[in-house]
Write a protein that holds these residues in place. Structure first.
Motif, PDB file in Angstrom:
ATOM      1  N   SER A  32     -18.819 -23.949 -19.924  1.00  0.00           N
ATOM      2  CA  SER A  32     -19.718 -22.969 -20.541  1.00  0.00           C
ATOM      3  C   SER A  32     -19.049 -21.608 -20.615  1.00  0.00           C
ATOM      4  CB  SER A  32     -21.005 -22.870 -19.727  1.00  0.00           C
ATOM      5  OG  SER A  32     -20.686 -22.567 -18.395  1.00  0.00           O
ATOM      6  N   ARG A  33     -18.203 -21.440 -21.623  1.00  0.00           N
ATOM      7  CA  ARG A  33     -17.556 -20.139 -21.791  1.00  0.00           C
ATOM      8  C   ARG A  33     -18.418 -19.242 -22.657  1.00  0.00           C
ATOM      9  NH1 ARG A  33     -11.632 -22.023 -23.665  1.00  0.00           N
ATOM     10  NH2 ARG A  33     -11.010 -23.227 -21.845  1.00  0.00           N
ATOM     11  N   ILE A  34     -18.335 -17.940 -22.395  1.00  0.00           N
ATOM     12  CA  ILE A  34     -19.101 -16.973 -23.186  1.00  0.00           C
ATOM     13  C   ILE A  34     -18.378 -16.735 -24.513  1.00  0.00           C
ATOM     14  CG2 ILE A  34     -20.030 -14.629 -23.244  1.00  0.00           C
ATOM     15  CD1 ILE A  34     -19.850 -14.684 -20.117  1.00  0.00           C
ATOM     16  N   PRO A  35     -19.038 -17.010 -25.645  1.00  0.00           N
ATOM     17  CA  PRO A  35     -18.370 -16.771 -26.926  1.00  0.00           C
ATOM     18  C   PRO A  35     -18.373 -15.284 -27.291  1.00  0.00           C
ATOM     19  CG  PRO A  35     -20.512 -17.848 -27.252  1.00  0.00           C
ATOM     20  CD  PRO A  35     -20.371 -17.624 -25.781  1.00  0.00           C
ATOM     21  N   VAL A  36     -17.174 -14.732 -27.449  1.00  0.00           N
ATOM     22  CA  VAL A  36     -17.019 -13.301 -27.744  1.00  0.00           C
ATOM     23  C   VAL A  36     -16.158 -13.142 -28.993  1.00  0.00           C
ATOM     24  CG1 VAL A  36     -16.188 -11.076 -26.879  1.00  0.00           C
ATOM     25  CG2 VAL A  36     -17.067 -12.773 -25.276  1.00  0.00           C
TER      26      VAL A  36
ATOM     27  N   PHE B 253     -14.293 -17.074 -21.095  1.00  0.00           N
ATOM     28  CA  PHE B 253     -14.647 -16.621 -22.444  1.00  0.00           C
ATOM     29  C   PHE B 253     -14.009 -17.510 -23.503  1.00  0.00           C
ATOM     30  CE2 PHE B 253     -14.629 -13.053 -19.552  1.00  0.00           C
ATOM     31  CZ  PHE B 253     -15.863 -12.468 -19.773  1.00  0.00           C
ATOM     32  N   ARG B 254     -14.706 -17.619 -24.626  1.00  0.00           N
ATOM     33  CA  ARG B 254     -14.155 -18.298 -25.792  1.00  0.00           C
ATOM     34  C   ARG B 254     -14.116 -17.270 -26.914  1.00  0.00           C
ATOM     35  NH1 ARG B 254     -16.984 -21.475 -29.567  1.00  0.00           N
ATOM     36  NH2 ARG B 254     -18.832 -21.308 -28.244  1.00  0.00           N
ATOM     37  N   LEU B 255     -12.928 -17.057 -27.496  1.00  0.00           N
ATOM     38  CA  LEU B 255     -12.800 -16.034 -28.529  1.00  0.00           C
ATOM     39  C   LEU B 255     -13.213 -16.610 -29.879  1.00  0.00           C
ATOM     40  CD1 LEU B 255      -9.508 -14.116 -27.610  1.00  0.00           C
ATOM     41  CD2 LEU B 255     -11.865 -13.735 -26.844  1.00  0.00           C
ATOM     42  N   ILE B 256     -14.094 -15.890 -30.561  1.00  0.00           N
ATOM     43  CA  ILE B 256     -14.584 -16.278 -31.886  1.00  0.00           C
ATOM     44  C   ILE B 256     -13.760 -15.529 -32.937  1.00  0.00           C
ATOM     45  CG2 ILE B 256     -16.574 -16.257 -33.437  1.00  0.00           C
ATOM     46  CD1 ILE B 256     -17.191 -17.995 -31.095  1.00  0.00           C
ATOM     47  N   ASP B 257     -13.245 -16.254 -33.913  1.00  0.00           N
ATOM     48  CA  ASP B 257     -12.421 -15.639 -34.957  1.00  0.00           C
ATOM     49  C   ASP B 257     -13.285 -14.755 -35.868  1.00  0.00           C
ATOM     50  OD1 ASP B 257     -10.614 -14.963 -36.854  1.00  0.00           O
ATOM     51  OD2 ASP B 257     -10.126 -17.017 -37.470  1.00  0.00           O
ATOM     52  N   PRO B 258     -12.974 -13.470 -35.954  1.00  0.00           N
ATOM     53  CA  PRO B 258     -13.780 -12.580 -36.799  1.00  0.00           C
ATOM     54  C   PRO B 258     -13.339 -12.595 -38.264  1.00  0.00           C
ATOM     55  CG  PRO B 258     -12.127 -11.307 -35.665  1.00  0.00           C
ATOM     56  CD  PRO B 258     -11.890 -12.748 -35.279  1.00  0.00           C
ATOM     57  N   ALA B 259     -12.469 -13.531 -38.638  1.00  0.00           N
ATOM     58  CA  ALA B 259     -11.834 -13.508 -39.959  1.00  0.00           C
ATOM     59  C   ALA B 259     -12.807 -13.142 -41.067  1.00  0.00           C
ATOM     60  CB  ALA B 259     -11.211 -14.877 -40.244  1.00  0.00           C
ATOM     61  N   GLY B 260     -12.406 -12.171 -41.863  1.00  0.00           N
ATOM     62  CA  GLY B 260     -13.226 -11.783 -43.008  1.00  0.00           C
ATOM     63  C   GLY B 260     -14.219 -10.677 -42.714  1.00  0.00           C
TER      64      GLY B 260
ATOM     65  N   TYR C 120     -25.698  -8.516 -37.891  1.00  0.00           N
ATOM     66  CA  TYR C 120     -25.793  -9.412 -36.732  1.00  0.00           C
ATOM     67  C   TYR C 120     -25.901 -10.873 -37.124  1.00  0.00           C
ATOM     68  CZ  TYR C 120     -26.045  -5.371 -33.708  1.00  0.00           C
ATOM     69  OH  TYR C 120     -25.731  -4.230 -33.037  1.00  0.00           O
ATOM     70  N   ALA C 121     -26.560 -11.137 -38.266  1.00  0.00           N
ATOM     71  CA  ALA C 121     -26.739 -12.528 -38.702  1.00  0.00           C
ATOM     72  C   ALA C 121     -25.383 -13.225 -38.869  1.00  0.00           C
ATOM     73  CB  ALA C 121     -27.531 -12.570 -40.008  1.00  0.00           C
ATOM     74  N   ASP C 122     -24.384 -12.469 -39.367  1.00  0.00           N
ATOM     75  CA  ASP C 122     -23.052 -13.059 -39.535  1.00  0.00           C
ATOM     76  C   ASP C 122     -22.503 -13.582 -38.211  1.00  0.00           C
ATOM     77  OD1 ASP C 122     -23.120 -12.345 -42.163  1.00  0.00           O
ATOM     78  OD2 ASP C 122     -21.909 -10.517 -41.898  1.00  0.00           O
ATOM     79  N   TRP C 123     -22.737 -12.828 -37.143  1.00  0.00           N
ATOM     80  CA  TRP C 123     -22.170 -13.174 -35.829  1.00  0.00           C
ATOM     81  C   TRP C 123     -22.989 -14.251 -35.143  1.00  0.00           C
ATOM     82  CZ3 TRP C 123     -17.442 -11.629 -35.653  1.00  0.00           C
ATOM     83  CH2 TRP C 123     -17.068 -10.530 -36.441  1.00  0.00           C
ATOM     84  N   VAL C 124     -24.296 -14.270 -35.412  1.00  0.00           N
ATOM     85  CA  VAL C 124     -25.122 -15.378 -34.919  1.00  0.00           C
ATOM     86  C   VAL C 124     -24.612 -16.678 -35.532  1.00  0.00           C
ATOM     87  CG1 VAL C 124     -27.441 -16.394 -34.931  1.00  0.00           C
ATOM     88  CG2 VAL C 124     -27.157 -13.939 -34.527  1.00  0.00           C
ATOM     89  N   ASN C 125     -24.334 -16.640 -36.846  1.00  0.00           N
ATOM     90  CA  ASN C 125     -23.858 -17.837 -37.546  1.00  0.00           C
ATOM     91  C   ASN C 125     -22.525 -18.327 -36.994  1.00  0.00           C
ATOM     92  OD1 ASN C 125     -26.055 -17.858 -39.184  1.00  0.00           O
ATOM     93  ND2 ASN C 125     -25.061 -16.740 -40.868  1.00  0.00           N
ATOM     94  N   ARG C 126     -21.700 -17.407 -36.526  1.00  0.00           N
ATOM     95  CA  ARG C 126     -20.399 -17.816 -35.983  1.00  0.00           C
ATOM     96  C   ARG C 126     -20.470 -18.200 -34.508  1.00  0.00           C
ATOM     97  NH1 ARG C 126     -15.787 -14.565 -39.186  1.00  0.00           N
ATOM     98  NH2 ARG C 126     -16.855 -14.561 -41.173  1.00  0.00           N
ATOM     99  N   GLY C 127     -21.654 -18.074 -33.942  1.00  0.00           N
ATOM    100  CA  GLY C 127     -21.833 -18.503 -32.552  1.00  0.00           C
ATOM    101  C   GLY C 127     -21.410 -17.490 -31.516  1.00  0.00           C
ATOM    102  N   ALA C 128     -21.230 -16.222 -31.922  1.00  0.00           N
ATOM    103  CA  ALA C 128     -20.824 -15.192 -30.956  1.00  0.00           C
ATOM    104  C   ALA C 128     -22.039 -14.637 -30.214  1.00  0.00           C
ATOM    105  CB  ALA C 128     -20.093 -14.068 -31.676  1.00  0.00           C
ATOM    106  N   ASN C 129     -21.929 -14.543 -28.903  1.00  0.00           N
ATOM    107  CA  ASN C 129     -22.979 -13.889 -28.113  1.00  0.00           C
ATOM    108  C   ASN C 129     -22.722 -12.399 -27.996  1.00  0.00           C
ATOM    109  OD1 ASN C 129     -23.839 -16.449 -27.718  1.00  0.00           O
ATOM    110  ND2 ASN C 129     -23.890 -16.347 -25.467  1.00  0.00           N
ATOM    111  N   ALA C 130     -21.448 -12.052 -27.968  1.00  0.00           N
ATOM    112  CA  ALA C 130     -21.082 -10.641 -27.809  1.00  0.00           C
ATOM    113  C   ALA C 130     -20.025 -10.285 -28.845  1.00  0.00           C
ATOM    114  CB  ALA C 130     -20.554 -10.390 -26.399  1.00  0.00           C
ATOM    115  N   LEU C 131     -20.005  -9.010 -29.213  1.00  0.00           N
ATOM    116  CA  LEU C 131     -19.101  -8.529 -30.253  1.00  0.00           C
ATOM    117  C   LEU C 131     -18.438  -7.248 -29.771  1.00  0.00           C
ATOM    118  CD1 LEU C 131     -18.172  -8.514 -33.291  1.00  0.00           C
ATOM    119  CD2 LEU C 131     -20.277  -7.233 -33.776  1.00  0.00           C
TER     120      LEU C 131
END
Lengths: 432, 174
Positions: free
Chosen positions: A38-42, A71-78, A89-100
């Motif tokens: 259970s890594r935190i998606p950031v 932690f698990r790093l979420i690619d912010p590409a684009g 925020y909706a964009d980051w919810v869709n990518r599964g990020a909890n924190a930005l």
């Protein structure tokens, strides 16, 4: 930001300045194995204008967070928001990020830059924390570590250790160097170099001094060296062998192992070399002392029971006759090191000819083996108790490795050439 | 702030460049540089004041020219085949009160460095005990350990390890 902030960060830079030297050739590389379920998606968005700098701030932050295995790093590409108003925020919810993580870099004057960063809670659509730091460009990595600490602390509730340092011995050819590096292995710098062995470096609790054992005079002698001035003195050079220094938590005394009175026994000596006092009294080997964080106890290795095992004695009592044996599994348990809360210790456990890092809870006596390599040595707790640094061997070469307290994440810190051994994780910086 | 940082940097870097001083070491021959070999038999300069007994010590036909005692795995007892070697050095020390030695115990490289240091000490101590029982004076002998740090043979396997489990006898001033 406030004046206090600048004062504290300035103290930190002065502390870190000695890391910048001509000796930073031993760059360490990091590989990660396994990882927690259970890594935190950031998501970390490259800061505005950081591409104008020589050093990517966000890459250092990302590497720091990833190394913990939490932690698990979420690619912010684009997507490239740099201010709260630019975040959808909706964009980051869709990518599964909890924190930005967002921010920007601004040139201030000369070679000074200001780094502003914000940690956003994606679910709550609000800012969790933020920071502005002004640093010279030579200190960009240190600034990134500081930001990674703030993120780590906000998301886990634990103290971050990205701004700490490590010490270890590098053997290259017939040369031995005692080195100090950032916790991620960068900015390595030799404190002392010799053609004779160096072992057992130990950080003073304030991080200003290193005790170690040098063989430069044909036998082991314990020295204490001040990092800032390079001054050093022999604190234990008695007849026979002198070794295994461990600082008391108040930094005033050292436990050392001496042989001049017969056997290998544990003594206390003041940090200036005065006031020698015998602590253990057995007919066997007593060595590898490690002070408890409250200074009341010492863990040590003894073969008084027939095989080397970890024991605990009270520092107050002058005799260790009633020392308590703590390890019972197997015939070889050595090199104990207390955790920062004093509730557990890490040590080396031998099983079927393999030497592995283990952790034992002192209260319940429960043991967990954390590694499955062949030749692990010198385990050392991070000052937040979440990671253990140790030496191991790959293809006949000594390298540094770190394992999370739960054994879920391991990482190798490797140098290109040479053998690296005897690691010791330094304390939290004094400004923390 | 920037000015202050610049000054700190200069002070620290110049500190970094300064030479560390050689420490005083009790009870050991002075004048040995950092590069002197630990495993060798050179314990300081062979000056003009060199005692005459060294010719006897270095006579290849004398047992006194043999300086190493080897051990079994996990053992520190002096094996029978090294008894005469140890006793010969003990008698030499007894008969030459001005001679003194340092005994360096060594181990193979398996296990904890500090624990191996203690095991090497035990090997050196066992030789020292045998020598003092045979008439050498305590003050003539310093037993120390090099642990696994100065292997005579490099690598792995019993043929390597057996060479590294040993005590070396070094005469001071030699």
């Amino acid at each position: 930001m406030s004046i206090n902030w600048f004062q504290s960060i300035r103290a930190a830079w002065i502390l870190l300045l000695c890391l910048i030297s001509a000796h930073s050739h031993a760059q360490l590389n990091i590989e990660i194995f396994g990882g927690g379920a259970s890594r935190i998606p950031v998501a970390i968005v490259p800061f505005a204008d950081e591409n104008k700098l020589q050093q990517s701030i966000t890459r250092v932050i990302g590497d720091d967070l990833q190394r913990t295995g939490l932690f698990r790093l979420i690619d912010p590409a684009g997507l490239s928001p740099h201010a709260p108003v630019e975040v959808v925020y909706a964009d980051w919810v869709n990518r599964g990020a909890n924190a930005l993580v967002i921010g920007r870099v601004t040139a201030v004057s000369g070679d000074q830059v200001e780094i502003q960063f914000r940690l956003m809670d994606v679910a709550k659509k609000s800012q969790l924390t933020g920071l502005a730091i002004t640093v010279p460009t030579s200190q960009l990595r240190a600034a990134a570590h500081r930001i990674a600490d703030v993120i780590y602390e906000a998301l886990t509730g634990d103290v971050g250790v990205f701004s700490t340092r490590i010490a270890y011995v590098l053997k290259r050819g017939n040369k031995y160097a005692l080195q100090v590096a950032d916790a991620d292995g960068y900015n390595a710098q030799s404190i002392i170099e010799y053609t004779e062995p160096i072992i057992s470096p130990a950080w003073s609790p304030d991080g200003k001094h290193l005790a170690y054992v040098s063989f430069e005079n044909k036998k082991p002698i314990v020295y204490v060296q001040t990092l800032a001035t390079r001054e050093r003195r022999a604190v234990a050079s008695f007849k026979g062998s002198n070794s295994a220094p461990s600082w008391s938590p108040d930094g005033k005394r050292l436990a050392v192992v001496l042989t001049g009175q017969g056997g290998s026994q544990i003594f206390l000596v003041n940090a200036d070399g005065s006031g020698l006092q015998r602590l253990s009294r057995s007919s066997g080997i007593d060595t590898e002392p490690s002070f408890s964080p409250d200074g009341r106890y010492i863990l040590f290795t003894s073969d008084r029971g027939g095989s080397p095992q970890v024991y605990r004695m009270a520092v107050g009592s002058s005799e260790s006759g009633n020392a308590e044996r703590l390890t019972f599994e197997g015939s070889y348990n050595v090199s104990p090191d207390y955790s920062q809360d004093g509730k557990s210790f890490t040590f080396i456990h031998r099983n079927n000819g393999q030497f592995n890092v283990a952790v034992q809870d002192i209260g319940s006596r429960q043991v967990q083996i954390l590694t499955n390599s062949k030749f692990d040595e010198s385990p050392s707790f991070a000052p937040n108790g979440k990671m253990i640094l140790y030496a191991t061997e790959i293809n006949g070469h000594g390298i540094l490795s770190a394992v999370s307290r739960d054994g879920q994440t391991r990482q190798h810190l490797t140098v290109q050439t040479g053998d690296i051994r005897e690691p010791a994780w330094g304390p939290l910086p004094t400004w923390k | 702030m920037r000015k202050l940082l610049g000054i700190s940097l200069i002070v620290l870097l110049s500190a970094c460049a300064s030479q560390t001083t050689q420490p005083e070491v009790d009870d050991l021959t002075a004048g040995s540089g950092a590069g002197a070999g630990l495993g060798g038999s050179d314990l300081g300069g062979a000056g003009s004041g060199r005692p005459g007994y060294f010719s006897q010590l270095n006579d290849p036909n004398s047992i006194l020219s043999q300086r190493s005692v080897y051990y079994d795995y996990d053992s520190y007892s002096v094996k029978g085949e090294y008894r005469e070697l140890v006793l010969s050095h003990a008698r030499f020390l007894r008969d030459n009160a001005s001679a003194s030695i340092i005994l360096q115990g060594n181990t193979d490289d398996r296990g904890s460095r500090e624990y191996n240091l203690a095991l090497g000490q035990r090997r050196a101590d066992s030789v020292k005990n045998m020598m003092t029982l045979a008439g050498a004076r305590d003050a003539q002998i310093e037993s120390v350990s090099l642990g696994e740090e100065k292997p005579r043979a490099m690598g792995q396997g019993e043929s390597v390890w057996s060479q590294n489990r040993r005590t070396d006898i070094l005469y001071r001033g030699e």
